[in-house]
Design a protein around this motif. Structure first.
Motif, PDB file in Angstrom:
ATOM      1  N   ILE A 180       0.699  -4.307   4.264  1.00  0.00           N
ATOM      2  CA  ILE A 180      -0.733  -4.114   4.042  1.00  0.00           C
ATOM      3  C   ILE A 180      -1.199  -5.271   3.162  1.00  0.00           C
ATOM      4  N   ILE A 181      -2.188  -6.016   3.623  1.00  0.00           N
ATOM      5  CA  ILE A 181      -2.652  -7.191   2.892  1.00  0.00           C
ATOM      6  C   ILE A 181      -4.122  -7.001   2.549  1.00  0.00           C
ATOM      7  N   THR A 182      -4.407  -6.956   1.251  1.00  0.00           N
ATOM      8  CA  THR A 182      -5.737  -6.558   0.803  1.00  0.00           C
ATOM      9  C   THR A 182      -6.231  -7.406  -0.359  1.00  0.00           C
ATOM     10  N   ALA A 183      -7.540  -7.578  -0.429  1.00  0.00           N
ATOM     11  CA  ALA A 183      -8.152  -8.288  -1.556  1.00  0.00           C
ATOM     12  C   ALA A 183      -8.314  -7.376  -2.767  1.00  0.00           C
ATOM     13  N   SER A 184      -8.097  -6.079  -2.582  1.00  0.00           N
ATOM     14  CA  SER A 184      -8.168  -5.129  -3.694  1.00  0.00           C
ATOM     15  C   SER A 184      -6.945  -5.290  -4.594  1.00  0.00           C
ATOM     16  N   PRO A 185      -7.004  -4.742  -5.818  1.00  0.00           N
ATOM     17  CA  PRO A 185      -5.873  -4.893  -6.738  1.00  0.00           C
ATOM     18  C   PRO A 185      -4.581  -4.323  -6.154  1.00  0.00           C
ATOM     19  N   GLU A 186      -3.533  -5.121  -6.191  1.00  0.00           N
ATOM     20  CA  GLU A 186      -2.252  -4.720  -5.621  1.00  0.00           C
ATOM     21  C   GLU A 186      -1.743  -3.426  -6.257  1.00  0.00           C
ATOM     22  N   VAL A 187      -1.804  -3.341  -7.579  1.00  0.00           N
ATOM     23  CA  VAL A 187      -1.324  -2.160  -8.310  1.00  0.00           C
ATOM     24  C   VAL A 187      -2.054  -0.905  -7.839  1.00  0.00           C
ATOM     25  N   ALA A 188      -3.363  -1.014  -7.650  1.00  0.00           N
ATOM     26  CA  ALA A 188      -4.183   0.138  -7.286  1.00  0.00           C
ATOM     27  C   ALA A 188      -3.852   0.672  -5.902  1.00  0.00           C
ATOM     28  N   ILE A 189      -3.656  -0.225  -4.946  1.00  0.00           N
ATOM     29  CA  ILE A 189      -3.380   0.212  -3.577  1.00  0.00           C
ATOM     30  C   ILE A 189      -1.929   0.681  -3.446  1.00  0.00           C
ATOM     31  N   ARG A 190      -1.021   0.052  -4.178  1.00  0.00           N
ATOM     32  CA  ARG A 190       0.372   0.520  -4.158  1.00  0.00           C
ATOM     33  C   ARG A 190       0.476   1.960  -4.657  1.00  0.00           C
ATOM     34  N   ALA A 191      -0.410   2.341  -5.561  1.00  0.00           N
ATOM     35  CA  ALA A 191      -0.364   3.681  -6.150  1.00  0.00           C
ATOM     36  C   ALA A 191      -0.658   4.785  -5.139  1.00  0.00           C
ATOM     37  N   ILE A 192      -1.347   4.442  -4.044  1.00  0.00           N
ATOM     38  CA  ILE A 192      -1.747   5.474  -3.077  1.00  0.00           C
ATOM     39  C   ILE A 192      -1.149   5.254  -1.686  1.00  0.00           C
ATOM     40  N   ILE A 193      -0.324   4.229  -1.538  1.00  0.00           N
ATOM     41  CA  ILE A 193       0.162   3.866  -0.198  1.00  0.00           C
ATOM     42  C   ILE A 193       1.143   4.879   0.369  1.00  0.00           C
ATOM     43  N   HIS A 194       1.662   5.778  -0.475  1.00  0.00           N
ATOM     44  CA  HIS A 194       2.566   6.813   0.019  1.00  0.00           C
ATOM     45  C   HIS A 194       1.885   7.719   1.043  1.00  0.00           C
ATOM     46  N   HIS A 195       0.556   7.761   1.037  1.00  0.00           N
ATOM     47  CA  HIS A 195      -0.168   8.566   2.031  1.00  0.00           C
ATOM     48  C   HIS A 195       0.102   8.083   3.452  1.00  0.00           C
ATOM     49  N   TRP A 196       0.545   6.838   3.592  1.00  0.00           N
ATOM     50  CA  TRP A 196       0.864   6.273   4.904  1.00  0.00           C
ATOM     51  C   TRP A 196       2.380   6.176   5.133  1.00  0.00           C
ATOM     52  N   GLY A 197       3.147   6.758   4.210  1.00  0.00           N
ATOM     53  CA  GLY A 197       4.599   6.733   4.346  1.00  0.00           C
ATOM     54  C   GLY A 197       5.197   5.360   4.123  1.00  0.00           C
ATOM     55  N   LEU A 198       4.495   4.512   3.382  1.00  0.00           N
ATOM     56  CA  LEU A 198       4.965   3.157   3.123  1.00  0.00           C
ATOM     57  C   LEU A 198       5.415   3.008   1.672  1.00  0.00           C
ATOM     58  N   LYS A 199       6.196   1.966   1.416  1.00  0.00           N
ATOM     59  CA  LYS A 199       6.680   1.679   0.069  1.00  0.00           C
ATOM     60  C   LYS A 199       5.688   0.772  -0.649  1.00  0.00           C
ATOM     61  N   LYS A 200       5.723   0.813  -1.973  1.00  0.00           N
ATOM     62  CA  LYS A 200       4.831  -0.032  -2.766  1.00  0.00           C
ATOM     63  C   LYS A 200       5.018  -1.507  -2.440  1.00  0.00           C
ATOM     64  N   SER A 201       6.265  -1.904  -2.163  1.00  0.00           N
ATOM     65  CA  SER A 201       6.559  -3.309  -1.886  1.00  0.00           C
ATOM     66  C   SER A 201       5.915  -3.803  -0.597  1.00  0.00           C
ATOM     67  N   GLN A 202       5.403  -2.885   0.216  1.00  0.00           N
ATOM     68  CA  GLN A 202       4.774  -3.263   1.482  1.00  0.00           C
ATOM     69  C   GLN A 202       3.286  -3.552   1.320  1.00  0.00           C
ATOM     70  N   VAL A 203       2.781  -3.460   0.100  1.00  0.00           N
ATOM     71  CA  VAL A 203       1.376  -3.784  -0.192  1.00  0.00           C
ATOM     72  C   VAL A 203       1.307  -5.122  -0.908  1.00  0.00           C
ATOM     73  N   LEU A 204       0.512  -6.031  -0.361  1.00  0.00           N
ATOM     74  CA  LEU A 204       0.287  -7.342  -0.952  1.00  0.00           C
ATOM     75  C   LEU A 204      -1.206  -7.465  -1.238  1.00  0.00           C
TER      76      LEU A 204
END
Length: 289
Positions: A180-204
Motif C-alpha cells: 500500500i503506497i500512500t501520501a498519508s503518514p506511514e505510522v497512521a495507516i500502518r496502525a489500521i492496515i490489519h483491517h485488510w489482513g496486511l502487515k505494517k511493513s506492507q504500508v509505505l
C-alpha cells in the motif's frame, strides 16, 4: 472467494491473476481507493478538533514549515490556538479548523504535493505509538459517523471499499506480494492496515524523521506522491508491477508502470478520469457501491 462489484472486463482479468505465480506484485493507493474518504485528513481533523496538535511547540510555527503562507495568517491561527487552550469552545474549535483548512486549500490551489507536505506539522511531536493510537481512534470514530450517514460531518466520513477489500484477500490467499503506497503518514495507516489482513511493513507512506523517540516535522525522502510513490516502492522491491490500483493523478506513475493499471473513478466528469481513459487504464467505478 467471489469477487463482486467489478465491471466484467476487470473481473475477468482479476480471475486470471489468481493463477499468476511469477513476479506477482500488486500495489494499491490507500485514501479514496481502499476506503471512501481520506484517513490522513480524518486524523488531521481529529487532532485539531481535540487540540492534540503540538502547536505549543515553537517549531510548529516556523515559517519554513508553512510554505510561503503569509505571516499574518499564521499569527491569526496561532492566536486562535492559544486562546482555545485557555477557553476551548466548539464554536472556536470550528473556527480553528476553518482557518487551517483554508490554508490547505490555498496551498493546494498552487501545488497539491506541497499542500500534502505541509500537513506533516500536524503529525509531528508524537511518539509513534501515540500517533498510532490517535489514528485507530479517529478511524473507528469516522467509521461510526459514516454508518450513521451523518450529513453534518462529511469531511470525516470513512467506509471500507468492500470490492477492494475482497480483492486484497483474494490476492493474499494466492501468495501475492502486496504494498500500500500512500501520501498519508506511514505510522497512521500502518496502525489500521490489519483491517485488510496486511502487515505494517506492507504500508509505505509519508515517513517522518525521529529524534529521541519523537516524530519530527521533517519528511524522509522520497515522499510518496507522484514519482515519489514509484521511488518509494523501489526501495523495497524491484519486481515488475503486475497490478496497480489508484484514484488520482498522483498514482499515474505507478499505474503507467503496471501490466494491469486500474483507475478508481470517483467523479464521472473529472479531468483526471479523462486523462486516465486516454492513458488506457482500466476504469472501475465504485461510486454507487
Amino acid at each position: 472467494m467471489i469477487l463482486r462489484k467489478w465491471n466484467p472486463q476487470i473481473q475477468e482479468i482479476l480471475i486470471k491473476l489468481k493463477e499468476h505465480k511469477q513476479n506477482s506484485l500488486a500495489v494499491f493507493d490507500f485514501d479514496h481507493t481502499l476506503i471512501y474518504g481520506d484517513q490522513g485528513f480524518n486524523l488531521m481533523n481529529y487532532l485539531i478538533e481535540n487540540l492534540y496538535i503540538k502547536a505549543d511547540e515553537e517549531w510548529f510555527w516556523d515559517e519554513k514549515h508553512w510554505y510561503n503562507v503569509p505571516g499574518e495568517k499564521i499569527r491569526k491561527i496561532k492566536d486562535l490556538f492559544f486562546s482555545l487552550k485557555k477557553n476551548p469552545t466548539k464554536e472556536h474549535i470550528k473556527a480553528l479548523l476553518t482557518e487551517i483548512f483554508q490554508v490547505y486549500d490555498q496551498i493546494e490551489n498552487q501545488n497539491q504535493e506541497i499542500a500534502y507536505r505541509w500537513t506533516k506539522i500536524f503529525f509531528a511531536g508524537y511518539k509513534e505509538e501515540e500517533l498510532e493510537k490517535h489514528s485507530v481512534q479517529s478511524f473507528e470514530q469516522a467509521m461510526r459517523v459514516y454508518s450513521k450517514n451523518d450529513p453534518s460531518n462529511q469531511e470525516t466520513q470513512i467506509a471500507i471499499h468492500t470490492a477492494l477489500h475482497d480483492l486484497i484477500q483474494y490476492l493474499n490467499s494466492s501468495g501475492w506480494e502486496i504494498y500500500i503506497i500512500t501520501a498519508s503518514p506511514e505510522v497512521a495507516i500502518r496502525a489500521i492496515i490489519h483491517h485488510w489482513g496486511l502487515k505494517k511493513s506492507q504500508v509505505l507512506g509519508m515517513k517522518l524523521q525521529i529524534k529521541k523517540n519523537y516524530l519530527q516535522p521533517e519528511i524522509i525522502e522520497p515522499y510518496p506522491y507522484g514519482k515519489g510513490k514509484w521511488e518509494r516502492l523501489r526501495q523495497v522491491t524491484h519486481k515488475p508491477i503486475i497490478l496497480a490500483v489508484g484514484d488520482s493523478r498522483s498514482d499515474f506513475d505507478l499505474l503507467e508502470n503496471a501490466e494491469y493499471p486500474v483507475f478508481i473513478n470517483r467523479n464521472q466528469n473529472s479531468n483526471v478520469l479523462k486523462e486516465a481513459e486516454k492513458k488506457g487504464f482500466f476504469i472501475q467505478s465504485l461510486v454507487n457501491e
